[in-house]
Every structure is written in C-alpha cells, then in structure tokens.
Design an enzyme around this catalytic site. Sequence first.
Site, PDB file in Angstrom:
ATOM      1  CG  PHE A   1      15.329 -11.652 -13.725  1.00 35.28           C
ATOM      2  CD1 PHE A   1      16.584 -11.661 -13.577  1.00 35.28           C
ATOM      3  CD2 PHE A   1      14.647 -12.707 -13.130  1.00 35.28           C
ATOM      4  CE1 PHE A   1      17.196 -12.295 -12.536  1.00 35.28           C
ATOM      5  CE2 PHE A   1      15.150 -13.307 -11.711  1.00 35.28           C
ATOM      6  CZ  PHE A   1      16.408 -13.321 -11.726  1.00 35.28           C
ATOM      7  CG  MET A   2      10.541  -7.043 -18.849  1.00 35.93           C
ATOM      8  SD  MET A   2       8.752  -7.284 -18.939  1.00 35.93           S
ATOM      9  CE  MET A   2       8.524  -9.046 -19.554  1.00 35.93           C
TER      10      MET A   2
ATOM     11  CG  HIS B   1       5.736  -8.967 -17.069  1.00 42.50           C
ATOM     12  ND1 HIS B   1       6.534  -9.518 -16.123  1.00 42.50           N
ATOM     13  CD2 HIS B   1       5.858  -9.786 -18.244  1.00 42.50           C
ATOM     14  CE1 HIS B   1       7.033 -10.851 -16.792  1.00 42.50           C
ATOM     15  NE2 HIS B   1       6.479 -11.078 -17.921  1.00 42.50           N
TER      16      HIS B   1
ATOM     17  CG  PHE C   1      12.081 -13.148 -18.589  1.00 40.07           C
ATOM     18  CD1 PHE C   1      13.270 -13.301 -18.009  1.00 40.07           C
ATOM     19  CD2 PHE C   1      11.694 -11.823 -18.935  1.00 40.07           C
ATOM     20  CE1 PHE C   1      14.095 -12.685 -18.318  1.00 40.07           C
ATOM     21  CE2 PHE C   1      12.577 -10.964 -19.041  1.00 40.07           C
ATOM     22  CZ  PHE C   1      13.793 -11.385 -18.582  1.00 40.07           C
TER      23      PHE C   1
ATOM     24  CB  THR D   1       7.882  -8.601 -13.188  1.00 39.13           C
ATOM     25  OG1 THR D   1       6.869  -9.184 -13.775  1.00 39.13           O
ATOM     26  CG2 THR D   1       7.699  -7.078 -13.281  1.00 39.13           C
TER      27      THR D   1
ATOM     28  CG  MET E   1      13.148  -1.214 -19.221  1.00 40.00           C
ATOM     29  SD  MET E   1      11.892  -0.931 -18.094  1.00 40.00           S
ATOM     30  CE  MET E   1      10.480   0.017 -19.253  1.00 40.00           C
ATOM     31  CD  GLU E   2      17.533  -0.149 -13.983  1.00 37.94           C
ATOM     32  OE1 GLU E   2      18.532   0.726 -13.860  1.00 37.94           O
ATOM     33  OE2 GLU E   2      17.037  -0.761 -12.993  1.00 37.94           O
TER      34      GLU E   2
END
Length: 134
Positions: free
Chosen positions: A37-38, A69, A33, A35, A42-43
């Site tokens: 996309f993380m 991350h 995964f 960062t 989160m947003e």
Amino acid sequence: MAEMKQGLTGSAEVEVRVENTAAALGNAGVNVFATPFMTALMEHACRNAVDSHLPDGTMTLGGLVELRHLAPTPIGFRVRAEARLVEVKGPKLAFEVRIHDGVEEVGSGKHVRFMVSEAEFRKKVAAKEAVKRP
C-alpha cells in the site's frame, strides 16, 4: 497543459485502516501500514505531480519502484507521500519520494514512470486479451 520539467511535485495521503495493513494481506497480527500500500501511495503521488502536465492522449505507467519501508505506522495514522520529479529523459520520468506519518519518515524511494500513448497502450491490452487462454 504546462511543460513537463524537473522540480514538479505531487502528493498523496491515506489513513491507515484495517484494510491496508500487513495483517489484511495475510501477515497475521501485523496491524501496521503494509508495504504494497505504501508502494501504491508512492505511485499516486508521482502521478499527481505530472498528470496535469501530460500532452493530450498521453498517460504514465510505472516501470520501476525502489522503496525503503523504514518504520511501522499503526492504524488511525495518516500517511503522506511527497514526490518530486528529478529527471525527464524523453518518455522517462524519474521521481524521488519521501513518506511520512506525522511522527517520522516511514519510507523513501525512487520511482520511474513512462509517458505512453493511451491509444497504443489500449491496443496492446486488447491484443493480449484476444489471446486464447489455455
């Protein structure tokens, strides 16, 4: 519409697929995964916490992201972000976020969003689009 107040929570979840890995963004061989996309997850969790509480004609826009991350998440796992609204100061909404993949916490951070008028935002976008590009 309910009142915007501290303590509101929201979540968002996604499955790790080839399309949202670091490899898909050009980091060859890193099939975990990514960062960016993380950050998007989160947003999304933060928006889910407050969208149903916004006054009519209002939306939120991201203004600050602080993300750690912490661990890799391989393809096939599900990643879940849990957001909690920790501060409401006028149009400013501050969140704390934890991200987990079912095995361990893989990320954490803070996110600030701002409540804005949809109409005013769209006017600003239209004005910028009207600027002649070189």
